[in-house]
Design an enzyme around this catalytic site. Structure first.
Site: not given
Ligand SMILES: Cc1cc2nc3c(=O)[nH]c(=O)nc-3n(C[C@H](O)[C@H](O)[C@H](O)COP(=O)(O)OP(=O)(O)OC[C@H]3O[C@@H](n4cnc5c(N)ncnc54)[C@H](O)[C@@H]3O)c2cc1C
Length: 377
Positions: A133, A168, A248
């Site tokens: 995905q 993933s 999901e």
């Molecule tokens: C084990 C694992 C598997 C995954 N698998 C996939 C996959 O298969 N495909 C895929 O596309 N993605 C995948 N992901 C990614 C996942 O969807 C993202 O990590 C998640 O949506 C958060 O985005 P980011 O990592 O960019 O963090 P950010 O969006 O950069 O967030 C960083 C921090 O800031 C906080 N934050 C951000 N915006 C706000 C707001 N407006 N208000 C308050 N707090 C905020 C967040 O809560 C977080 O604590 C996976 C993640 C993990 C950990």
């Protein structure tokens, strides 16, 4: 009967008795040992997943709850939840990767051209292929709508440039459900079903905190995808992403909850139920999310369109998962820190529960703004 060529007995998918289905699945699993070899690496777990799906597909079980158009035997989606629960309870396949089918196959059924869904979905169900995905990007995780991987038309094809991250299973995947930008704004997001062996795709595995290469960075350099691999129409990508959510957060969660119950049982056995209060609190958190998830699945079965209220399910699941493994850390002093046991890797993985599928902060924002109407601040 639907699908008389499988050895699932005389089950009529149109008139199914869920308890009877479960009993037959259990009896079949008792007779057909699909247990994994001990101590599998992550590559081994992915291979084991393929083995389990293949065996369950050949026996028919993996086909119940899916429509005939994609190789299914029909019946309600709850049959998939029952099967997943049995697989998770017996530790036959890692529950996170087992559940990906629940996210990606319904999306294909809803959005792919019917002949493409008919060709591809059985390959996922029968274990021949893994899919991934491709949504998150560096800088576009929580704010998914800001994604910038471009798709530009060239004749009947589209040319993709950009980068995904945290994808993933990308290094194992034959196909990818990919979100791209074709125009500005939410209405400018378009989804494709991409072959991962297309020239121009580079996959670089990333190691998780619990020490496995479970996800990857994926780079796209002038990757050509035929126009008939578009999912829906140009601009349908955001709707597709939002439609993925119910899957999901419903059947997928059911598998995970079953897995967590099995770990609670193990913890109680290993600690001799020494601390009833701590185990009781972990049980209560798990039972709460199970009740909630049951209700969500019931609503889905009744045809409800799931929406922001599933953020409650996500918060409860992450809370229960982390509470359980916090309890393991407290009741098994030193084990997580000093021993190479599954408790350690499962504890570390449980920290991701408040990140994947939308972070805890984002879920709480959704609950505050959209369910409780508390405004933006
Ligand atoms: C084990 C694992 C598997 C995954 N698998 C996939 C996959 O298969 N495909 C895929 O596309 N993605 C995948 N992901 C990614 C996942 O969807 C993202 O990590 C998640 O949506 C958060 O985005 P980011 O990592 O960019 O963090 P950010 O969006 O950069 O967030 C960083 C921090 O800031 C906080 N934050 C951000 N915006 C706000 C707001 N407006 N208000 C308050 N707090 C905020 C967040 O809560 C977080 O604590 C996976 C993640 C993990 C950990």
């Amino acid at each position: 009967m639907n699908g008389g060529d499988v050895n699932t007995g005389d089950i009529d998918a149109d008139d199914i008795d869920v308890a009877g289905f479960r009993a037959r699945v259990r009896a079949w699993l008792d007779d057909n040992d699909l247990s994994p070899a001990p101590g599998l690496t992550f590559d081994g777990q992915v291979a084991q997943l393929g083995r389990v799906r293949r065996a369950l597909y050949d026996a028919g079980w993996m086909r119940y709850g899916w429509p005939a158009e994609v190789g299914g035997l029909g019946g309600p989606a709850v049959l998939r939840a029952v099967l997943g629960e049995e697989v998770a309870t017996r530790d036959l396949a890692e529950p996170g990767i087992y559940s990906m089918i629940e996210v990606l196959a319904p999306t294909m059924i809803s959005y792919a051209p019917p002949e493409l869904a008919a060709e591809m979905v059985p390959r996922l169900l029968n274990g021949d292929e893994q899919w991934c995905q491709g949504f998150s990007e560096p800088g576009s995780g929580s704010d998914l709508a800001s994604l910038s991987t471009r798709a530009e038309p060239r004749g009947d094809d589209w040319v993709i440039n950009g980068q995904k991250v945290w994808t993933s299973l990308a290094q194992f995947a034959r196909r990818c459900v990919l979100l791209t930008r074709t125009a500005p704004g939410h209405a400018g997001i378009t989804a494709f079903f991409l072959d991962m062996d297309t020239p121009g795709i580079t996959v670089r595995p990333l190691r998780t905190m619990h020490g496995v290469d479970e996800f990857a960075e994926v780079f796209f350099d002038d990757v050509v995808v035929p126009g008939d691999r578009m999912l829906g129409r140009p601009g349908d990508g955001w709707r597709l992403a939002m439609d993925l959510l119910p899957h999901e957060r419903s059947t997928c969660f059911w598998h995970r909850i079953a897995h967590l119950y099995s770990r609670l049982d193990r913890l109680a056995a290993e600690t001799g139920e020494a601390d009833d209060a701590a185990l009781g609190a972990a049980y209560l958190a798990l039972h709460t999310v199970r009740c909630r998830s049951h209700e969500t699945q019931r609503r889905l079965a009744d045809g409800a369109r799931l929406g922001p209220e599933t953020s409650v399910d996500k918060v409860l699941l992450a809370t229960a998962e982390q509470r359980l493994f916090d309890t393991a850390r407290d009741l098994l002093p030193g084990v997580l820190e000093l021993d190479e046991t599954p408790w350690r890797s499962e504890y570390l993985y449980s920290r991701a529960a408040t990140i994947y599928g939308g972070t805890a902060e984002i879920q709480r924002n959704i609950i505050a703004r959209r369910l409780l109407d508390l405004g933006k601040d």
